[in-house]
Scaffold this active site. Sequence first.
Site, PDB file in Angstrom:
ATOM      1  N   HIS A  40      -4.908  -0.999  13.485  1.00 20.02           N
ATOM      2  CA  HIS A  40      -3.976   0.093  13.789  1.00 20.02           C
ATOM      3  C   HIS A  40      -4.674   1.269  14.462  1.00 20.02           C
ATOM      4  O   HIS A  40      -5.884   1.435  14.335  1.00 20.02           O
ATOM      5  CB  HIS A  40      -3.293   0.578  12.507  1.00 20.02           C
ATOM      6  CG  HIS A  40      -4.221   0.729  11.336  1.00 20.02           C
ATOM      7  ND1 HIS A  40      -4.371  -0.249  10.380  1.00 20.02           N
ATOM      8  CD2 HIS A  40      -5.087   1.711  10.990  1.00 20.02           C
ATOM      9  CE1 HIS A  40      -5.264   0.144   9.483  1.00 20.02           C
ATOM     10  NE2 HIS A  40      -5.722   1.321   9.834  1.00 20.02           N
ATOM     11  N   GLN A  88      -0.415   5.490  10.638  1.00 26.67           N
ATOM     12  CA  GLN A  88      -1.276   4.414  11.150  1.00 26.67           C
ATOM     13  C   GLN A  88      -0.381   3.314  11.718  1.00 26.67           C
ATOM     14  O   GLN A  88       0.271   2.589  10.967  1.00 26.67           O
ATOM     15  CB  GLN A  88      -2.183   3.878  10.031  1.00 26.67           C
ATOM     16  CG  GLN A  88      -3.303   4.849   9.671  1.00 26.67           C
ATOM     17  CD  GLN A  88      -3.984   4.539   8.343  1.00 26.67           C
ATOM     18  OE1 GLN A  88      -3.316   4.293   7.344  1.00 26.67           O
ATOM     19  NE2 GLN A  88      -5.307   4.580   8.317  1.00 26.67           N
ATOM     20  N   ARG A  98     -17.776  -3.486  11.693  1.00 26.54           N
ATOM     21  CA  ARG A  98     -16.939  -3.779  10.517  1.00 26.54           C
ATOM     22  C   ARG A  98     -15.492  -3.872  10.974  1.00 26.54           C
ATOM     23  O   ARG A  98     -14.908  -2.900  11.430  1.00 26.54           O
ATOM     24  CB  ARG A  98     -17.089  -2.671   9.486  1.00 26.54           C
ATOM     25  CG  ARG A  98     -16.228  -2.812   8.221  1.00 26.54           C
ATOM     26  CD  ARG A  98     -16.402  -1.560   7.374  1.00 26.54           C
ATOM     27  NE  ARG A  98     -15.720  -1.576   6.090  1.00 26.54           N
ATOM     28  CZ  ARG A  98     -14.453  -1.198   5.904  1.00 26.54           C
ATOM     29  NH1 ARG A  98     -13.705  -0.823   6.934  1.00 26.54           N
ATOM     30  NH2 ARG A  98     -13.924  -1.188   4.705  1.00 26.54           N
ATOM     31  N   ASP A 123     -12.112  -3.707  10.287  1.00 27.00           N
ATOM     32  CA  ASP A 123     -11.325  -3.140   9.196  1.00 27.00           C
ATOM     33  C   ASP A 123      -9.982  -3.869   9.051  1.00 27.00           C
ATOM     34  O   ASP A 123      -9.299  -4.131  10.047  1.00 27.00           O
ATOM     35  CB  ASP A 123     -11.085  -1.655   9.490  1.00 27.00           C
ATOM     36  CG  ASP A 123     -10.285  -0.964   8.406  1.00 27.00           C
ATOM     37  OD1 ASP A 123     -10.777  -0.909   7.268  1.00 27.00           O
ATOM     38  OD2 ASP A 123      -9.170  -0.480   8.697  1.00 27.00           O
ATOM     39  N   GLU A 155     -13.784  -7.314   6.777  1.00 27.01           N
ATOM     40  CA  GLU A 155     -13.338  -6.497   5.636  1.00 27.01           C
ATOM     41  C   GLU A 155     -12.033  -7.121   5.143  1.00 27.01           C
ATOM     42  O   GLU A 155     -10.944  -6.669   5.471  1.00 27.01           O
ATOM     43  CB  GLU A 155     -13.141  -5.035   6.046  1.00 27.01           C
ATOM     44  CG  GLU A 155     -13.007  -4.097   4.853  1.00 27.01           C
ATOM     45  CD  GLU A 155     -11.580  -3.680   4.504  1.00 27.01           C
ATOM     46  OE1 GLU A 155     -11.345  -3.294   3.349  1.00 27.01           O
ATOM     47  OE2 GLU A 155     -10.693  -3.751   5.361  1.00 27.01           O
ATOM     48  N   HIS A 160     -16.238   2.865  -0.609  1.00 28.75           N
ATOM     49  CA  HIS A 160     -15.477   4.121  -0.536  1.00 28.75           C
ATOM     50  C   HIS A 160     -14.040   3.925  -1.003  1.00 28.75           C
ATOM     51  O   HIS A 160     -13.322   4.883  -1.204  1.00 28.75           O
ATOM     52  CB  HIS A 160     -15.493   4.630   0.907  1.00 28.75           C
ATOM     53  CG  HIS A 160     -14.725   3.735   1.838  1.00 28.75           C
ATOM     54  ND1 HIS A 160     -15.143   2.443   2.131  1.00 28.75           N
ATOM     55  CD2 HIS A 160     -13.558   3.909   2.498  1.00 28.75           C
ATOM     56  CE1 HIS A 160     -14.268   1.890   2.942  1.00 28.75           C
ATOM     57  NE2 HIS A 160     -13.292   2.752   3.187  1.00 28.75           N
ATOM     58  N   ARG A 190      -8.978   7.773  -4.156  1.00 24.67           N
ATOM     59  CA  ARG A 190     -10.238   7.189  -3.681  1.00 24.67           C
ATOM     60  C   ARG A 190     -11.267   8.281  -3.383  1.00 24.67           C
ATOM     61  O   ARG A 190     -12.468   8.031  -3.384  1.00 24.67           O
ATOM     62  CB  ARG A 190      -9.999   6.353  -2.415  1.00 24.67           C
ATOM     63  CG  ARG A 190      -9.250   5.058  -2.670  1.00 24.67           C
ATOM     64  CD  ARG A 190      -8.969   4.303  -1.399  1.00 24.67           C
ATOM     65  NE  ARG A 190      -8.115   5.049  -0.489  1.00 24.67           N
ATOM     66  CZ  ARG A 190      -7.799   4.648   0.748  1.00 24.67           C
ATOM     67  NH1 ARG A 190      -8.283   3.515   1.211  1.00 24.67           N
ATOM     68  NH2 ARG A 190      -7.015   5.370   1.512  1.00 24.67           N
TER      69      ARG A 190
HETATM   70  C1  OTU Z   1      -9.455  -0.476   4.709  1.00 25.92           C
HETATM   71  O1  OTU Z   1      -9.136  -0.886   3.403  1.00 25.92           O
HETATM   72  C2  OTU Z   1     -10.378   0.717   4.602  1.00 25.92           C
HETATM   73  O2  OTU Z   1     -11.528   0.359   3.882  1.00 25.92           O
HETATM   74  C3  OTU Z   1      -9.632   1.852   3.949  1.00 25.92           C
HETATM   75  O3  OTU Z   1     -10.464   2.957   3.709  1.00 25.92           O
HETATM   76  C4  OTU Z   1      -8.479   2.207   4.835  1.00 25.92           C
HETATM   77  O4  OTU Z   1      -7.667   3.144   4.178  1.00 25.92           O
HETATM   78  C5  OTU Z   1      -7.612   1.009   5.199  1.00 25.92           C
HETATM   79  O5  OTU Z   1      -8.368  -0.145   5.542  1.00 25.92           O
HETATM   80  C6  OTU Z   1      -6.743   1.323   6.392  1.00 25.92           C
HETATM   81  O6  OTU Z   1      -7.521   1.469   7.560  1.00 25.92           O
HETATM   82  O7  OTU Z   1      -6.154  -0.903   1.755  1.00 25.92           O
HETATM   83  O8  OTU Z   1      -7.460   0.359  -0.159  1.00 25.92           O
HETATM   84  O9  OTU Z   1      -6.682  -5.882   1.426  1.00 25.92           O
HETATM   85  O10 OTU Z   1      -7.486  -3.422   0.777  1.00 25.92           O
HETATM   86  O11 OTU Z   1      -8.224  -3.503   4.234  1.00 25.92           O
HETATM   87  C7  OTU Z   1      -8.191  -0.278   0.854  1.00 25.92           C
HETATM   88  C8  OTU Z   1      -7.382  -5.174   2.341  1.00 25.92           C
HETATM   89  C9  OTU Z   1      -7.327  -0.915   1.886  1.00 25.92           C
HETATM   90  C10 OTU Z   1      -7.226  -3.713   2.110  1.00 25.92           C
HETATM   91  C11 OTU Z   1      -8.200  -2.985   2.965  1.00 25.92           C
HETATM   92  C12 OTU Z   1      -7.943  -1.553   3.084  1.00 25.92           C
END
Ligand code: OTU
Length: 643
Positions: free
Chosen positions: A179, A247, A277, A279, A321, A390, A515
Amino acid sequence: MNQATLHQLMTKRSKKYVDASHEAFGLRLATNISLISSLYFSLYPEKEKASYFPKLLDKMEQLFFKRPEELKELDLKRAKVGNWYQSEQLAGMQLYVDRFNKDIKGLDEKLPYFEELGINFLHLMPITTRPAGENDGGYAVNSYHKIDARYGTRKEFLAFTKKARSKNMILMLDFVVNHTSDEFEWAKKAIAGEEKYQNYYYTYPGRQIPDAFEKTLPEIFPATAPGSFTYNKSMERWVMTCFNSYQWDLNYTNPEVFIAMLENLLNLANMGVDVVRFDALAFLWKKIGTISQNLPEAHQLVSLFRMCLQVIAPGVILLAEAIVAPRNIIKYFGEGLLEGNECEVAYNASLMALLWNSIATKKTSLLYKSLLETPSKPQDGTWINYIRCHDDIGLGYDDDFIRDLGLSPREHRKFLLDYYCGGLDWSPAKGLLFMYNPKNGDGRITGSAASLLGLEKALEQKDKNSITEAVAKILMLHGIILSYGGIPLIYAGDEIGMLNDYTFLENEDHKDDSRWVNRPKQDWEAVNKLASKKNHASSIFNGLKKMIQLRKKLPVFADVSPPIIHPSSNPHIFVFERTNGKDRVWVISNFDENTQFLHVSWLFTIGIHPENNLKDGITGKKLKLERNLLQLSAYEHLWIMAG
Ligand code: OTU
């Protein structure tokens, strides 16, 4: 496209790649074009979409020409070495540049700190431009390559990556591939009414399609961003927003989006990023009637990115990720034809979540069972091993394994949330709930490693024994990720036992996202006292430093053969073995607060013969048995090896 047509196409193009500087590109293109075309055409079979294929090839060529010479050389060097990312020499840290030491210059000043601890792999959280106000810690991107002024300039970042390269420091940055923010140039054009850019996202004038999607799309942030679509008044359309409302999910069914995102990926890599990474990559392909996660097309798309990278910049690798069920995670290394051709690295989210389960239950049965029964990853892939990041800690266990142990998955998850988030008086943990849903009891956990492992409570109560115990737990969990096989990644601040940071509650943009409690600002005052003061921070820091040094001395820790998980004769003890055919190390951890024992007859069965001059590598102490028993104190952690 059949092979004969591909060959024709390559013959025409290869004439351009005869001189020395383009030869490597031509060779890599010839090697990979079959796979690239089959991935491309399976995603985009329609005639109109297929016609973009030559454009993709042109773009790849352009992007190769743009790649800095120094990085092209590094690509060639890495191609010769092979799987450099499986080395035991790597030890990583994850940090927010601003929360660590203000900005890029500040980060540069701290290079000696990393060197002292033995860190040579950095995951820098997003540093590109983002909306003012809420921006999900930079995961809502306004650009994939413009450095946000708060961190410094592009020039400063380029100087930093160059310096990092000269020190063999590996850099990992995020590519928020699923996104963009609602302020990204494409989103702005879409809002202004440009149809072309409205098709870069999933936008619809009415509710019919959004309703159909929402029947099966799970909510990611149900408490703060319910639903998966947001209405944009200026555009008069609904736009898909699986994460936060700001997003916008990219529409990869449009090949133009893929080609433009490939360019963004290379712009990031060309700044000197070694590991990208990916995401939230599980969400990349959406289909009505499905949960739109882990779909086969998402895998094909990631692999298509990877194979294009293989041609343009093969030294750059991808991290998946995918915080999904254990059996789904390993699919991101690629399966079948795609094996080894998708992501080189994946987060070992299963190990992470299981370690927290074992801390709470003081038992290792679920950990053992899950690791043993989940299919292993392919040879060429490796893990990022971490105890927390994080984000929140999700309770992503396989329900069947919980049931096999005679437990109810729902009740067991409730126990874990209670244990970590203040629901049980006797628990030493101090964490917070994240995205708790009272309707079904689902929830996740937030908190710094030290606070979740009891240090915060112990310090409050000035209870010396509990402080010692918390420190032992912190070292034990890190000891496991340092020896398990893969790249260990420590969250900045955990190396000095930093506690929860509750100041997020006073910040308008952060207060609803717990978080932030586990993203404390680095405590440099505590760091400055490390050498002069003996306290919990110095015990943790020095303990980690010692284990990192030892890891790097032991080639057996390179991720060339998988850990052997041994069925422990004691339910509180977790045992795995690392071997490369020559050396052997047994990693033994006691997850209980009481002393536990292993009998010599059992040690024999896993190949430990105490009479053979063995020692614990971490303390250097000779392995001693009393009355045929190996004794492990509370949360003791051993690396048993030849003396
Ligand atoms: C990721 O995580 C990032 O690590 C997060 O910091 C972001 O907020 C998010 O993407 C959006 O960009 O929902 O609570 O199942 O758990 O991709 C973490 C996968 C998240 C999700 C993970 C996401």
